[in-house]
Write an enzyme that holds these catalytic residues in place. Structure first.
Site, PDB file in Angstrom:
ATOM      1  CD  GLU A  98      -2.954  -4.011   6.811  1.00 48.38           C
ATOM      2  OE1 GLU A  98      -1.969  -3.048   6.859  1.00 48.38           O
ATOM      3  OE2 GLU A  98      -2.680  -5.261   6.621  1.00 48.38           O
TER       4      GLU A  98
ATOM      5  CD  GLU B 283      -3.043  -7.002   2.653  1.00 44.59           C
ATOM      6  OE1 GLU B 283      -1.926  -6.909   3.332  1.00 44.59           O
ATOM      7  OE2 GLU B 283      -3.658  -6.082   2.441  1.00 44.59           O
TER       8      GLU B 283
HETATM    9  C1  GCO Z   1      -1.155  -4.212   4.229  1.00 43.28           C
HETATM   10  C2  GCO Z   1      -0.669  -3.625   3.252  1.00 43.28           C
HETATM   11  C3  GCO Z   1       0.060  -4.178   2.222  1.00 43.28           C
HETATM   12  C4  GCO Z   1       1.325  -4.205   2.255  1.00 43.28           C
HETATM   13  C5  GCO Z   1       1.593  -5.456   2.965  1.00 43.28           C
HETATM   14  C6  GCO Z   1       3.001  -5.626   3.208  1.00 43.28           C
HETATM   15  O1  GCO Z   1      -2.584  -4.150   3.691  1.00 43.28           O
HETATM   16  O2  GCO Z   1      -0.533  -4.707   5.111  1.00 43.28           O
HETATM   17  O3  GCO Z   1      -1.898  -3.342   2.716  1.00 43.28           O
HETATM   18  O4  GCO Z   1      -0.685  -2.952   1.233  1.00 43.28           O
HETATM   19  O5  GCO Z   1       1.984  -4.305   1.001  1.00 43.28           O
HETATM   20  O6  GCO Z   1       1.120  -5.590   4.149  1.00 43.28           O
HETATM   21  O7  GCO Z   1       3.693  -4.690   4.058  1.00 43.28           O
END
Ligand code: GCO
Length: 445
Positions: free
Chosen positions: A170, A353
Site C-alpha cells: 500500500e 487483504e
Molecule cells: C493495510 C494495512 C493493515 C491494516 C488494515 C486495516 O495493509 O491496509 O496494512 O496493516 O491493519 O488495512 O486497516
C-alpha cells in the site's frame, strides 16, 4: 454455528485456490530492543498520534511467540501465510546485515516450510528505519536505492525459503497518510509531499523488482496495492467528475504507473510544486513486469463535487459500518475487480487483504463474531462474482490472522480472526476463524 459459504461451482471451492492469513511486522512482532528504531516508534512516542497512546514495543509479542503462532496458523489449515519483514531488524545503520534479524526470519520461514505453508513475504509494510527518515525518508530519492540494497541482501540470505515476494504494501498509505496528511508515520502534513514520496516509493518498487528478477527469479514477485473505490453521491455530471478525480488521485495513481508506466492525466492539472520529481527512465523502472498484483480491499468512498478542492468525501447516513467506521459495501469489491480487469492487462491477482474490525467480546473463552463472518461471507461472494466474470484471481488472504496494533487506532480496533488478550498474550480462535478453517477444509477437488 454460522458458516462461510461460496457459490456452487466457484473455483474458490477448489484446492487450487490459495487461502491464507496476513499480518505485518510492526503490528505483531514487538521485540523492539532487537532492532533499529523505525518511523512508527517515533510516531507512537509523539503525543496525540495514537488513539490509545500505545506503541509497538510488545504488540502481540510474536517475536517471542512465533512458534506457537505458526502452530495456530497451521491449525487453521491455510495454504499460505502473508507476513512482512522489518527492514530495521535486518539491516544495520551502516548498511550491513544484522544476522540476528536474518536468523529470526529464517527460523520462521523454515518452520512454515516444514508445515507445508507457503510464505508470502512483503518486504516493506511501513516500518522505515528512522535513520533513513532523518535523511528525508521517502522524500529522498536515495531511500529507493537503500531499499533495493536491503532487498538484495535479504533475498540472497533467504535462498529458496520464500514462495512470493511483494515489494511494497500500500504505497498510497505510506505516501498520502504519512507525508501528505500526516495521520500515519512519519506524520508530515504537506500537500506538496504526497506525490513526491509516492514517486520514490514506486521507484523503490521498480528497482526492487529488477533485483528480484535477477536474484530471486523463481519466486512470484509483485506488489500489494490498496483500493478504496470512489462513487459519486448523485448521478450529476459534477459528482461523477469529482469521483473520477478522487479515483485517479487515490487509486489509479498507484496502479497505472506500475502497469502502464504513466501517472493519470490529472498529474498535469496539479500545481508544479505538488508534482513528483520524475527523472528520465524512472517510469520504465517502475513498470517492471509483475508475476502478480496483490489487491487489498476494505470499503468504498463516496464523493461530491467541491468548488475548491474538486471533490469532497461524503459520509452517508444510515449505512452498515464496521467498528472502525468503514461502510460495508461488498458490491464495490466485485465492481473494482471487474473494472481493473477491463482497464488494464492484469497479471495473476491475489486478494492480499480483506477483513473487518468488529467490537468483539470474549465471553467464557469464546468470541462469537457473527458480524465478521457476515462480512467475510459477503466479500468472499464478491470475489467469486468477479471470478465468474473472468477476473483471474488466484487466492485470498484474510486480514488479519490475529488482533494487532492497528496503526493510529492502537489496539482498540480488532481485525483478527483470532482474538488476542494483550494482558496475557492468550490467543483464542474466534467463530470467524473456525468458519474460515471449515471453509478451507471443505474443499474437495
Ligand atoms: C493495510 C494495512 C493493515 C491494516 C488494515 C486495516 O495493509 O491496509 O496494512 O496493516 O491493519 O488495512 O486497516
Amino acid at each position: 454455528m454460522m458458516k462461510l459459504s461460496l457459490p456452487e461451482n466457484s473455483p474458490m471451492r477448489s484446492k487450487d485456490f490459495i487461502y491464507g492469513v496476513a499480518t505485518a511486522s510492526f503490528q505483531i512482532e514487538g521485540g523492539a530492543a532487537d532492532r533499529l528504531p523505525c518511523i512508527w516508534d517515533t510516531f507512537c512516542a509523539t503525543p496525540g498520534k495514537i488513539a490509545d497512546n500505545s506503541n509497538g514495543d510488545v504488540a502481540c509479542d510474536h517475536y517471542n511467540l512465533w512458534q506457537e503462532d505458526i502452530e495456530l496458523i497451521s491449525s487453521l489449515g491455510v495454504d499460505a501465510y502473508r507476513l512482512s519483514l522489518s527492514w530495521p531488524r535486518i539491516i544495520k545503520q551502516d548498511g550491513s546485515i544484522n544476522q540476528t534479524g536474518i536468523d529470526y526470519y529464517v527460523a520462521i520461514l523454515d518452520r512454515l516450510k516444514s508445515k507445508g505453508i507457503a510464505a508470502y513475504v512483503t518486504l516493506y509494510h511501513w516500518d522505515l528505519p528512522q535513520h533513513l527518515e532523518d535523511n528525508g525518508g521517502w522524500l529522498n530519492r536515495e531511500t529507493a536505492y537503500k531499499f533495493q540494497d536491503y532487498v538484495k541482501k535479504t533475498v540472497l540470505a533467504f535462498g529458496d525459503r520464500v514462495h512470493s515476494y511483494a515489494t511494497l504494501n500500500e504505497p498510497f498509505c505510506s505516501a498520502y497518510l504519512g507525508y501528505e496528511i500526516g495521520v500515519h508515520a512519519p506524520g508530515h502534513s504537506n500537500v506538496n509531499y504526497g506525490k513526491k514520496a509516492a514517486h520514490h516509493l514506486l521507484l523503490a518498487h521498480g528497482l526492487a523488482m529488477r533485483t528480484l528478477q535477477e536474484f530471486s527469479p523463481k519466486t512470484q514477485n509483485g506488489i500489494v496495492l490498496n483500493f478504496t473505490p470512489a462513487y459519486p453521491e448523485t448521478n450529476t455530471i459534477k459528482d461523477k467528475i469529482a469521483a473520477e478525480y478522487a479515483d485517479d488521485y487515490f487509486n489509479q495513481w498507484y496502479i497505472k504507473p506500475v502497469l502502464d508506466g504513466a501517472y493519470p492525466d490529472i498529474n498535469q492539472q496539479l500545481p508544479k510544486e505538488q508534482q513528483p520529481d520524475i527523472q528520465p527512465g524512472d517510469m520504465d523502472i517502475i513498470a517492471q513486469p509483475l508475476d502478480f498484483l496483490g489487491i487489498n480491499f476494505y470499503t468504498r468512498a463516496v464523493y461530491r463535487y467541491d468548488i475548491h478542492n474538486k471533490y469532497e468525501e461524503v459520509q452517508l447516513p444510515d449505512v452498515a459500518r464496521t467498528d472502525i467506521g468503514w461502510e460495508i459495501y461488498p458490491k464495490a469489491f466485485s465492481e473494482l475487480l471487474i473494472s481493473l480487469d477491463t482497464r488494464y492487462t492484469l497479471p495473476d491477482i491475489f486478494i492480499t487483504e480483506n477483513g473487518a474490525a468488529m467490537n468483539d467480546k470474549c465471553i467464557n473463552g469464546e468470541v462469537n463474531d457473527i458480524d465478521r463472518i457476515d462480512y467475510y461471507n459477503q466479500h468472499l461472494t464478491a470475489v467469486a462474482e468477479a471470478i465468474s466474470q473472468g477476473v483471474n484471481i488466484k487466492g485470498y488472504f484474510a486480514w488479519s490472522l490475529m488482533d494487532n496494533f492497528e496503526w493510529a487506532e492502537g489496539y482498540n480496533k480488532r481485525f483478527g480472526i483470532v482474538h488476542v488478550d494483550y494482558e496475557t498474550q492468550c490467543r483464542t480462535i474466534k467463530a470467524s476463524g473456525l468458519a474460515y478453517r471449515n471453509l478451507i477444509a471443505s474443499r474437495t477437488t
